[in-house]
Write an enzyme that holds these catalytic residues in place. Structure first.
Site, mmCIF file in Angstrom:
data_model
loop_
_atom_site.group_PDB
_atom_site.id
_atom_site.type_symbol
_atom_site.label_atom_id
_atom_site.label_comp_id
_atom_site.label_asym_id
_atom_site.label_seq_id
_atom_site.Cartn_x
_atom_site.Cartn_y
_atom_site.Cartn_z
ATOM 1 C CG ASP A 147 -2.034 1.033 1.021
ATOM 2 O OD1 ASP A 147 -3.030 0.697 0.329
ATOM 3 O OD2 ASP A 147 -1.912 2.172 1.506
HETATM 4 C C1 LIG Z 1 3.127 8.166 -5.648
HETATM 5 C C2 LIG Z 1 2.755 7.252 -6.778
HETATM 6 C C3 LIG Z 1 1.816 6.254 -6.590
HETATM 7 N N1 LIG Z 1 1.468 5.429 -7.617
HETATM 8 C C4 LIG Z 1 0.448 4.380 -7.432
HETATM 9 C C5 LIG Z 1 0.939 3.065 -6.839
HETATM 10 C C6 LIG Z 1 -0.369 2.455 -6.359
HETATM 11 O O1 LIG Z 1 -0.944 1.701 -7.434
HETATM 12 C C7 LIG Z 1 -1.268 3.664 -6.074
HETATM 13 C C8 LIG Z 1 -1.592 3.810 -4.613
HETATM 14 O O2 LIG Z 1 -2.712 3.034 -4.311
HETATM 15 P P1 LIG Z 1 -2.704 1.676 -3.466
HETATM 16 O O3 LIG Z 1 -3.950 1.685 -2.646
HETATM 17 O O4 LIG Z 1 -1.393 1.517 -2.770
HETATM 18 O O5 LIG Z 1 -2.782 0.527 -4.566
HETATM 19 P P2 LIG Z 1 -3.896 0.233 -5.656
HETATM 20 O O6 LIG Z 1 -5.267 0.568 -5.140
HETATM 21 O O7 LIG Z 1 -3.469 0.882 -6.951
HETATM 22 O O8 LIG Z 1 -3.742 -1.331 -5.870
HETATM 23 P P3 LIG Z 1 -3.915 -2.536 -4.804
HETATM 24 O O9 LIG Z 1 -4.496 -1.983 -3.528
HETATM 25 O O10 LIG Z 1 -4.823 -3.521 -5.452
HETATM 26 O O11 LIG Z 1 -2.525 -3.076 -4.615
HETATM 27 O O12 LIG Z 1 -0.558 4.813 -6.515
HETATM 28 C C9 LIG Z 1 2.077 5.568 -8.863
HETATM 29 O O13 LIG Z 1 1.765 4.809 -9.785
HETATM 30 N N2 LIG Z 1 3.020 6.543 -9.060
HETATM 31 C C10 LIG Z 1 3.391 7.391 -8.075
HETATM 32 O O14 LIG Z 1 4.264 8.268 -8.305
#
Ligand SMILES: Cc1cn([C@H]2C[C@H](O)[C@@H](COP(=O)(O)OP(=O)(O)OP(=O)(O)O)O2)c(=O)[nH]c1=O
Length: 207
Positions: free
Chosen positions: A82
């Site tokens: 997360d």
């Molecule tokens: C800060 C940042 C986050 N992110 C993404 C990563 C995560 O996918 C998302 C944060 O949300 P999360 O809740 O961590 O993940 P998710 O809902 O996408 O997937 P799951 O819970 O099924 O694992 O933000 C980027 O792609 N680039 C960035 O620079």
């Protein structure tokens, strides 16, 4: 992004990525891991605790996502994560809509901030698990009104913590102190390979 490290898995079990995030799957694939994905239920990511810090929150959510997938499989090495951004005490998760994305970007513009990713690696066979949090310090350059408007219009902010994708190709973010780039995108690949390599020492018994 620099070359991603890969370690041998700590058990013979198949690796299960407990995530719907395309970024996490891309990182694991780019490093050379074989795995299947299984999305954790939405309930794993709910439950507000107002006094919780960003690292406490991502650790709890990573654990809950892993636990959800563990409860649905007889065998597997489960990996869940997360990610949130944090800026001057405010936790920035995924934006609900374009107004929310705009307020997050205005907060980050011209400021240092942190991205925290919690990871949980859980072996169903050995009933052992590790939960860790990795922090990456960043600086976002000041955004002009044009940059802001164009980025909001692109919809690239959707589904990304802090409403910005480090991987989106514009040089707005600088990683400070040689922090992990993959951590910003959702999975700290360097620490993950260390956890796999030293799983017996780092893990604790569960259930
Ligand atoms: C800060 C940042 C986050 N992110 C993404 C990563 C995560 O996918 C998302 C944060 O949300 P999360 O809740 O961590 O993940 P998710 O809902 O996408 O997937 P799951 O819970 O099924 O694992 O933000 C980027 O792609 N680039 C960035 O620079």
């Amino acid at each position: 992004m620099s070359r991603l490290p890969k370690a041998d898995l700590p058990t013979e079990e198949p690796l299960i990525l407990a995530s719907q995030s395309p970024r996490r799957a891309q990182l694991l694939t780019a490093a050379g891991y074989e795995f299947r994905t299984q999305r954790a239920s939405d309930e794993a990511e709910c439950g507000i605790c107002s006094r919780e810090t960003a690292p406490e929150l991502v650790a709890r959510y990573a654990y809950r996502k892993a636990a959800d997938i563990v409860s649905k499989n007889a065998i597997g090495l489960v990996l869940a994560a997360d990610t949130v951004a944090a800026c001057y005490g405010e936790i920035l998760g995924k934006p609900y809509d374009v107004e929310h994305a705009e307020s997050m970007l205005r907060r980050l513009s011209g400021r240092k901030h942190d991205v925290y990713t919690g990871i949980c690696v859980w072996s169903i066979a050995t009933r052992r698990c590790v939960v860790e949090v990795v922090r990456t310090k960043l600086f976002m350059q000041p955004l002009s009104e044009t940059m802001l408007r164009d980025y909001l219009h692109s919809m690239l902010w959707d589904g990304k913590a802090g409403a910005f994708g480090y991987q989106d190709g514009n040089d707005w973010l600088e990683v400070l102190e040689s922090g992990s780039e993959s951590n910003v995108v959702g999975l700290p690949m360097e620490r993950l390979s260390e956890i796999f390599s030293d799983f017996d020492n780092l893990s604790v018994a569960v259930q």
